[in-house]
Design an enzyme around this catalytic site. Structure first.
Site, PDB file in Angstrom:
ATOM      1  N   ASP A  48      16.064  16.980  23.852  1.00 28.54           N
ATOM      2  CA  ASP A  48      15.714  16.884  22.441  1.00 28.54           C
ATOM      3  C   ASP A  48      15.644  15.431  22.000  1.00 28.54           C
ATOM      4  OD1 ASP A  48      15.704  18.387  19.648  1.00 28.54           O
ATOM      5  OD2 ASP A  48      17.054  16.685  19.439  1.00 28.54           O
ATOM      6  N   TYR A  53      14.204   8.212  16.675  1.00 28.73           N
ATOM      7  CA  TYR A  53      15.382   7.814  17.442  1.00 28.73           C
ATOM      8  C   TYR A  53      15.149   6.442  18.072  1.00 28.73           C
ATOM      9  CZ  TYR A  53      17.089  12.655  17.114  1.00 28.73           C
ATOM     10  OH  TYR A  53      17.535  13.883  16.662  1.00 28.73           O
ATOM     11  N   SER A 154      13.018  21.709  11.215  1.00 35.32           N
ATOM     12  CA  SER A 154      14.386  21.213  11.378  1.00 35.32           C
ATOM     13  C   SER A 154      14.953  20.849  10.003  1.00 35.32           C
ATOM     14  CB  SER A 154      14.394  19.988  12.302  1.00 35.32           C
ATOM     15  OG  SER A 154      15.713  19.503  12.497  1.00 35.32           O
ATOM     16  N   PRO A 215      26.837  20.288  17.722  1.00 31.99           N
ATOM     17  CA  PRO A 215      27.783  21.413  17.808  1.00 31.99           C
ATOM     18  C   PRO A 215      29.243  20.977  17.933  1.00 31.99           C
ATOM     19  CG  PRO A 215      26.661  21.109  19.894  1.00 31.99           C
ATOM     20  CD  PRO A 215      25.969  20.208  18.917  1.00 31.99           C
ATOM     21  N   LEU A 221      35.191  17.246  16.707  1.00 36.14           N
ATOM     22  CA  LEU A 221      35.856  18.416  17.288  1.00 36.14           C
ATOM     23  C   LEU A 221      36.358  18.194  18.710  1.00 36.14           C
ATOM     24  CD1 LEU A 221      33.506  21.182  15.865  1.00 36.14           C
ATOM     25  CD2 LEU A 221      35.935  20.880  15.334  1.00 36.14           C
ATOM     26  N   GLY A 223      38.493  16.021  19.302  1.00 37.39           N
ATOM     27  CA  GLY A 223      39.876  15.603  19.101  1.00 37.39           C
ATOM     28  C   GLY A 223      40.099  14.120  19.245  1.00 37.39           C
TER      29      GLY A 223
END
Length: 330
Positions: A48, A53, A154, A215, A221, A223
């Protein structure tokens, strides 16, 4: 790695996709080549990218790899247009989903990538200044001229997505040659579940596959930010700090602790648990993950065999409930 259909189309993609937002800027050609090799060896196919970018450098880097040892047929190439590289006085990107802008950007993307077609082309952001039918006409033209195999949207809201799917349907006003709406790409994680209110149910009903970007909650996420901001992290980067900071909150900290606790009970990493939750959420055909190094990517791909036990998923669902109610549920 599992291969999945994108909605009701014939397009097949890997359940985890490789994001390239930092390629050509924070990720050099050597590192990118190693990441792509690791990804392909694991059975990954979806790569992707977007015209914006690295101001096109990500696509140039992919193109250089395709010109080398990487076979174009091994990749499902996804790129995006609709946000111009030029910037306003205050530094914001310019959203432009007009026909001319989209098709010019597509041609430039294909030149940088060194290929004659994309597998999936997405409009990156809603453009309130351009009629939706004009935007969709550009998508139809791109498919009709062979520059892309499939098209989608998107970061669009559910109501616009439904309208677009209706207009792009072969029975719609664009006629029997209309390409249909293949996919939507949206941010989706345990820290961002707003798409569950309407967008994901709409996509499933319309037959569009869901590609989930970020995601891992923009890296939170994993940590890594539980106790401090690592010097090598995105949150410490001048140009990516603003991307991560919205999730460095008390609420996010609570979610991270819940994910970490679940991971400890399963003998896995927090990254693996967070990724598995999104990857296997209803309607998701691929979770798109960007990594700083090949080592980080290997850690991401280690989640391939993890299937969250129903009680663990239920607890994480409850902790991060987006509060769906009226009128989504009556």
């Amino acid at each position: 790695m599992q291969q999945r259909r994108v909605g009701r189309t014939g397009l097949t993609v890997s359940s985890v996709g490789l994001g390239t937002m930092t390629w050509g800027r924070d990720t050099d050609e050597h590192e990118a080549a190693e990441q792509l090799e690791v990804f392909l060896d694991a059975g990954g196919t979806l790569v992707d990218t977007a015209a914006t970018y690295g101001d096109g450098d990500a696509e140039r880097l992919i193109g250089s790899l395709l010109a080398g040892s990487v076979d174009r047929e091994d990749l499902v190439l996804v790129s995006k247009a609709g946000v111009r590289n030029r910037r306003t006085v205050d530094g914001a990107s310019v959203v432009d989903a007009s026909r001319g802008s989209l098709l010019d950007t597509l041609d430039a993307s294909l030149a940088r990538l060194g290929t004659d077609h994309l597998d999936l082309w997405l409009v990156q952001s809603p453009d309130p200044g351009t009629p939706l039918q004009e935007t969709l006409g550009a998508l139809e033209h791109a498919v009709g001229t062979g520059r892309t195999r499939y098209v989608g949207l998107s970061n669009y809201p559910a109501w616009t997505t439904a309208q677009a799917a209706t207009l792009l349907a072969p029975a719609g006003p664009l006629g029997p040659g209309a390409p249909g709406l293949a996919a939507v790409e949206v941010e989706y994680s345990l820290l961002q579940r707003g798409v569950e209110r309407e967008l994901v149910p709409a996509a499933r009903a319309l037959g569009a596959g869901v590609l989930a970007w970020s995601p891992l909650g923009r890296g939170v996420l994993t940590g890594k930010y539980r106790h401090a901001v690592p010097a090598s992290s995105r949150a410490a980067s001048p140009h990516l700090r603003g991307f991560v900071e919205p999730y460095l909150t008390e609420r996010a900290h609570g979610v991270v602790e819940a994910v970490t606790t679940a991971a400890a009970g399963l003998g896995r990493s927090a990254l693996e648990v967070a990724l598995a939750w999104v990857r296997d959420a209803p309607g998701v055909c691929s979770a798109v993950v960007g990594a700083r190094t090949a080592g980080q990517l290997r850690g991401v791909l280690a989640a391939d065999d993890l299937e969250l036990p129903a009680p663990i998923r239920a607890v994480l669902d409850e902790v991060t409930n987006p509060g769906i109610g009226y009128p989504e549920r009556f």
